[in-house]
Design a protein around this motif. Sequence first.
Motif, mmCIF file in Angstrom:
data_model
loop_
_atom_site.group_PDB
_atom_site.id
_atom_site.type_symbol
_atom_site.label_atom_id
_atom_site.label_comp_id
_atom_site.label_asym_id
_atom_site.label_seq_id
_atom_site.Cartn_x
_atom_site.Cartn_y
_atom_site.Cartn_z
ATOM 1 N N THR A 1 -24.569 -20.650 -36.208
ATOM 2 C CA THR A 1 -25.597 -19.741 -35.698
ATOM 3 C C THR A 1 -25.745 -19.947 -34.198
ATOM 4 O O THR A 1 -25.318 -20.960 -33.651
ATOM 5 C CB THR A 1 -26.950 -19.963 -36.395
ATOM 6 N N PHE A 2 -26.359 -18.978 -33.559
ATOM 7 C CA PHE A 2 -26.577 -19.073 -32.122
ATOM 8 C C PHE A 2 -27.863 -18.340 -31.759
ATOM 9 O O PHE A 2 -28.481 -17.694 -32.606
ATOM 10 C CB PHE A 2 -25.377 -18.521 -31.337
ATOM 11 N N THR A 3 -28.273 -18.470 -30.500
ATOM 12 C CA THR A 3 -29.484 -17.828 -30.004
ATOM 13 C C THR A 3 -29.101 -16.680 -29.083
ATOM 14 O O THR A 3 -28.213 -16.820 -28.248
ATOM 15 C CB THR A 3 -30.361 -18.835 -29.239
ATOM 16 N N VAL A 4 -29.775 -15.546 -29.242
ATOM 17 C CA VAL A 4 -29.539 -14.359 -28.428
ATOM 18 C C VAL A 4 -30.797 -14.084 -27.609
ATOM 19 O O VAL A 4 -31.907 -14.166 -28.130
ATOM 20 C CB VAL A 4 -29.229 -13.142 -29.337
ATOM 21 N N LYS A 5 -30.609 -13.777 -26.341
ATOM 22 C CA LYS A 5 -31.729 -13.374 -25.491
ATOM 23 C C LYS A 5 -31.633 -11.871 -25.281
ATOM 24 O O LYS A 5 -30.543 -11.328 -25.131
ATOM 25 C CB LYS A 5 -31.678 -14.087 -24.143
ATOM 26 N N TYR A 6 -32.794 -11.207 -25.290
ATOM 27 C CA TYR A 6 -32.799 -9.765 -25.080
ATOM 28 C C TYR A 6 -34.046 -9.346 -24.302
ATOM 29 O O TYR A 6 -35.048 -10.045 -24.278
ATOM 30 C CB TYR A 6 -32.726 -9.018 -26.416
ATOM 31 N N LYS A 7 -33.929 -8.197 -23.662
ATOM 32 C CA LYS A 7 -35.049 -7.640 -22.909
ATOM 33 C C LYS A 7 -35.051 -6.138 -23.151
ATOM 34 O O LYS A 7 -34.089 -5.440 -22.832
ATOM 35 C CB LYS A 7 -34.897 -7.956 -21.426
ATOM 36 N N LEU A 8 -36.134 -5.647 -23.725
ATOM 37 C CA LEU A 8 -36.274 -4.220 -23.969
ATOM 38 C C LEU A 8 -36.503 -3.497 -22.645
ATOM 39 O O LEU A 8 -37.037 -4.074 -21.686
ATOM 40 C CB LEU A 8 -37.431 -3.941 -24.924
#
Length: 71
Positions: free
Chosen positions: A2-9
């Motif tokens: 698993t991994f971590t995803v960063k996002y910005k709307l």
Amino acid sequence: MTFTVKYKLQGQWFWQSLKDVEGDSVVPENGNRLILLADKTRIELPKETAIIFPPARFVMIRDKVKAGAGA
């Protein structure tokens, strides 16, 4: 893996994180990004969302391609 995803709307100032991501895809009907978590949660992000994937995602994809090719 698993991994971590960063996002910005679109229109937001701050980045958000999604942890324990198992995979991602694109929804063909609308082009949204589909994020699948380890607990089988399905999250759809609008196609305009800025997303940062970690290097671990590349490694995971590469390993799956190699396994599928019989390497």
